[in-house]
Design a protein around this motif. Sequence first.
Motif, PDB file in Angstrom:
ATOM      1  N   ASP A   1       0.719  -1.440   0.324  1.00 24.79           N
ATOM      2  CA  ASP A   1       0.062   0.063  -0.395  1.00 24.79           C
ATOM      3  C   ASP A   1       1.270   1.378   0.022  1.00 24.79           C
ATOM      4  O   ASP A   1       0.268   1.964  -0.581  1.00 24.79           O
ATOM      5  N   VAL A   2       2.152   1.156   0.644  1.00 27.12           N
ATOM      6  CA  VAL A   2       2.830   2.384   0.490  1.00 27.12           C
ATOM      7  C   VAL A   2       3.311   2.809  -0.272  1.00 27.12           C
ATOM      8  O   VAL A   2       3.383   4.246  -1.020  1.00 27.12           O
ATOM      9  N   ASN A   3       3.741   1.687  -1.189  1.00 23.48           N
ATOM     10  CA  ASN A   3       4.545   2.092  -2.620  1.00 23.48           C
ATOM     11  C   ASN A   3       3.390   2.594  -3.712  1.00 23.48           C
ATOM     12  O   ASN A   3       3.315   2.916  -4.485  1.00 23.48           O
ATOM     13  N   LEU A   4       1.530   2.116  -3.342  1.00 28.97           N
ATOM     14  CA  LEU A   4       0.864   2.702  -4.468  1.00 28.97           C
ATOM     15  C   LEU A   4       0.586   3.984  -4.503  1.00 28.97           C
ATOM     16  O   LEU A   4      -0.129   4.246  -4.932  1.00 28.97           O
ATOM     17  N   ARG A   5       0.087   3.716  -3.197  1.00 26.43           N
ATOM     18  CA  ARG A   5      -0.303   5.556  -2.650  1.00 26.43           C
ATOM     19  C   ARG A   5       0.886   6.635  -3.238  1.00 26.43           C
ATOM     20  O   ARG A   5       0.698   7.231  -3.263  1.00 26.43           O
ATOM     21  N   ARG A   6       2.048   5.834  -2.971  1.00 24.48           N
ATOM     22  CA  ARG A   6       3.383   7.584  -3.144  1.00 24.48           C
ATOM     23  C   ARG A   6       3.431   7.067  -5.632  1.00 24.48           C
ATOM     24  O   ARG A   6       3.321   8.456  -5.406  1.00 24.48           O
ATOM     25  N   ALA A   7       3.096   5.913  -5.935  1.00 27.34           N
ATOM     26  CA  ALA A   7       3.292   6.383  -7.294  1.00 27.34           C
ATOM     27  C   ALA A   7       1.671   6.807  -7.622  1.00 27.34           C
ATOM     28  O   ALA A   7       1.568   8.064  -8.264  1.00 27.34           O
ATOM     29  N   PHE A   8       0.283   6.115  -7.254  1.00 30.42           N
ATOM     30  CA  PHE A   8      -0.683   7.198  -7.344  1.00 30.42           C
ATOM     31  C   PHE A   8      -0.866   8.725  -7.226  1.00 30.42           C
ATOM     32  O   PHE A   8      -1.380   9.293  -8.277  1.00 30.42           O
ATOM     33  N   GLU A   9       0.125   9.254  -5.867  1.00 35.03           N
ATOM     34  CA  GLU A   9       0.616  10.609  -5.936  1.00 35.03           C
ATOM     35  C   GLU A   9       0.993  11.337  -6.889  1.00 35.03           C
ATOM     36  O   GLU A   9       1.049  11.902  -7.637  1.00 35.03           O
ATOM     37  N   ARG A  10       2.214  10.825  -8.030  1.00 38.03           N
ATOM     38  CA  ARG A  10       2.917  11.106  -9.032  1.00 38.03           C
ATOM     39  C   ARG A  10       2.573  10.946  -9.534  1.00 38.03           C
ATOM     40  O   ARG A  10       2.377  12.433  -9.963  1.00 38.03           O
ATOM     41  N   VAL A  11       1.405   9.865 -10.216  1.00 33.52           N
ATOM     42  CA  VAL A  11       1.063   9.675 -11.373  1.00 33.52           C
ATOM     43  C   VAL A  11      -0.550  11.097 -11.664  1.00 33.52           C
ATOM     44  O   VAL A  11      -0.753  11.096 -12.519  1.00 33.52           O
ATOM     45  N   SER A  12      -1.165  11.287 -10.489  1.00 35.28           N
ATOM     46  CA  SER A  12      -1.780  12.185 -10.300  1.00 35.28           C
ATOM     47  C   SER A  12      -1.363  13.388 -10.496  1.00 35.28           C
ATOM     48  O   SER A  12      -2.183  14.269 -11.304  1.00 35.28           O
ATOM     49  N   SER A  13      -0.047  14.065 -10.005  1.00 36.98           N
ATOM     50  CA  SER A  13       0.179  14.881 -10.056  1.00 36.98           C
ATOM     51  C   SER A  13       0.886  14.675 -11.709  1.00 36.98           C
ATOM     52  O   SER A  13       0.321  16.098 -12.636  1.00 36.98           O
ATOM     53  N   GLU A  14       1.322  13.972 -12.230  1.00 38.08           N
ATOM     54  CA  GLU A  14       1.982  14.140 -13.393  1.00 38.08           C
ATOM     55  C   GLU A  14       0.766  13.846 -14.607  1.00 38.08           C
ATOM     56  O   GLU A  14       0.838  15.214 -15.924  1.00 38.08           O
ATOM     57  N   LEU A  15      -0.672  13.946 -13.982  1.00 38.14           N
ATOM     58  CA  LEU A  15      -1.966  13.275 -15.030  1.00 38.14           C
ATOM     59  C   LEU A  15      -2.203  15.071 -15.110  1.00 38.14           C
ATOM     60  O   LEU A  15      -2.539  15.711 -16.056  1.00 38.14           O
ATOM     61  N   GLU A  16      -2.403  16.020 -13.558  1.00 38.56           N
ATOM     62  CA  GLU A  16      -2.444  17.547 -14.048  1.00 38.56           C
ATOM     63  C   GLU A  16      -1.723  18.147 -15.033  1.00 38.56           C
ATOM     64  O   GLU A  16      -2.586  19.185 -15.447  1.00 38.56           O
ATOM     65  N   GLU A  17      -0.917  17.443 -14.838  1.00 38.89           N
ATOM     66  CA  GLU A  17       0.524  18.751 -16.035  1.00 38.89           C
ATOM     67  C   GLU A  17      -0.003  18.416 -17.651  1.00 38.89           C
ATOM     68  O   GLU A  17      -0.135  19.168 -18.030  1.00 38.89           O
ATOM     69  N   LEU A  18      -0.337  17.150 -17.710  1.00 39.02           N
ATOM     70  CA  LEU A  18      -0.558  16.414 -18.771  1.00 39.02           C
ATOM     71  C   LEU A  18      -2.235  17.395 -19.208  1.00 39.02           C
ATOM     72  O   LEU A  18      -2.202  17.610 -20.275  1.00 39.02           O
TER      73      LEU A  18
END
Length: 263
Positions: free
Chosen positions: A181-198
Amino acid sequence: MNMIDEKVEITEENIDEMCQLAEKVVDELHFYYQCYDADGRRIMEKYREWERMRPYDFLKKMEAISKEEPNAVLLFNLFRRGDDFLYVHRYTKEDIIPWVEPIIPKALQLFRNGEVHIDFVVGKSVPDDYLIAAFARAVRTEMMFHAGMKEVKNSGPRYLLLLEDPNCHDRDEWRGIYFDDVNLRRAFERVSSELEELKKNDEHYRSFRVGIWQFLSISDLDYELFSEVYDKKVEIFNDDDFVRERQEISEVSPEYLACFKEK
């Protein structure tokens, strides 16, 4: 013998080809033991019947013939008896040969008679001991595969992270598989930020969202229940769908995962 049926004769020097042939012999005795007579000759009508079977029917058939001919399911049971990967990795031919000894005579016939659907056949000069060792090695390889599947299944939750388009999943983009779960949450937050920029710079991503999908393994013990609950789904399975009988995948909302509840 015509050109389509012609086989290439191999010896101990053809290591790669011998490994391929050994793996094919293991496959045939694993799934189609009853489709060969004592001399390793294919019983064509029965073979065609088994080839057309749906996976659910095939498992039922294996269960039924185990009462009539134990050797027919020897490999089937050996691969599924639950050996740990680290133990299997250390197995030698001396360990494996006693477990498969009852089917070795038929295995030797398949190495030599050209009945297996592969381009190679073993030359007469190759001794039985060499072929038995090659067969044992191929058995161990298959045991390692099943042991690895068991290890993954027992490793806990597995999540697939996607950039997905709810309107057209053919456009989904894979972002990773996570086992905790820990790495999943970090990745989710990272990809969410990436998507906002996209979304700011590319209209293609305006409808996209970050999706989490969880792999759900279905054990052999649960298979009967699964087949009853999803009877209509089982009815449309074919051989290419076998993996779906053992694993499902479902979307998970972040708010339902403990790691997203933590502050």
